[in-house]
Design an enzyme around this catalytic site. Sequence first.
Site, PDB file in Angstrom:
ATOM      1  N   ASN A 160       0.867  -1.389   0.021  1.00 42.99           N
ATOM      2  CA  ASN A 160       0.113   0.089  -0.022  1.00 42.99           C
ATOM      3  C   ASN A 160       0.812   1.319  -0.063  1.00 42.99           C
ATOM      4  O   ASN A 160       1.931   1.415   0.520  1.00 42.99           O
ATOM      5  CB  ASN A 160      -1.072  -0.088   1.320  1.00 42.99           C
ATOM      6  N   GLU A 162       0.420   5.396   0.772  1.00 40.65           N
ATOM      7  CA  GLU A 162      -0.655   6.535   0.882  1.00 40.65           C
ATOM      8  C   GLU A 162      -0.185   7.614   0.519  1.00 40.65           C
ATOM      9  O   GLU A 162       1.035   7.909   0.035  1.00 40.65           O
ATOM     10  CB  GLU A 162      -0.759   6.336   2.546  1.00 40.65           C
ATOM     11  N   GLU A 200      -3.259  -4.566  -2.895  1.00 37.38           N
ATOM     12  CA  GLU A 200      -3.813  -5.677  -3.737  1.00 37.38           C
ATOM     13  C   GLU A 200      -3.805  -5.128  -5.055  1.00 37.38           C
ATOM     14  O   GLU A 200      -3.503  -5.860  -6.176  1.00 37.38           O
ATOM     15  CB  GLU A 200      -5.300  -6.226  -3.444  1.00 37.38           C
TER      16      GLU A 200
END
Length: 134
Positions: free
Chosen positions: A46, A48, A59
Site C-alpha cells: 500500500n 498512501e 492488492e
Amino acid sequence: MNKKQAYKQLLEFAKQTAGNSYSPYSKFAVGAAVLCENNKVFCGTNVENASYGLSMCAERVAVFTAVANGCKKIKAIAIYSEKGNVTPCGACRQVLSEFSKTADVVYNTGKNSFKTVKISSLLPKSFSGKTLKK
C-alpha cells in the site's frame, strides 16, 4: 510443492513486501503477492498520500504490476498485515474479479496460520464488462 506450501510461500512474499509500505498516515502496512496462471509472482504494497483519495491498496498495486508484466490471469493473491485477518476492500475485490472469478485469496490469521477463500465468495455477483455487451 503442494497448494498449502505454495500459499505459505506466497504469503511470505506478501509479508516481505509489507515492509516496503508507505503508510505514514494510517500506520497500517499491507503487502500483497499475486500468483499468475504462468506461476510468476508479482508483489505490491500500500502507498498512501496526504490526499487520501490518491492512496493505493497493496492488492491493486500487485495486480497492476502483474498486468504491466503481461499477466492477465490470476490464480491466487496473498495478503499480509501484521494485524492479521485483512481481506481486500471492495475496490480491490472488483479489480481481482476482473482477472479471475475463481482466484484464491490467502490471508494471515495469526502468527503462523492463514485462511483461503475464493474471490467469488468475497464478491458474489461482481460487476462484469460482459453485462454491458448486448
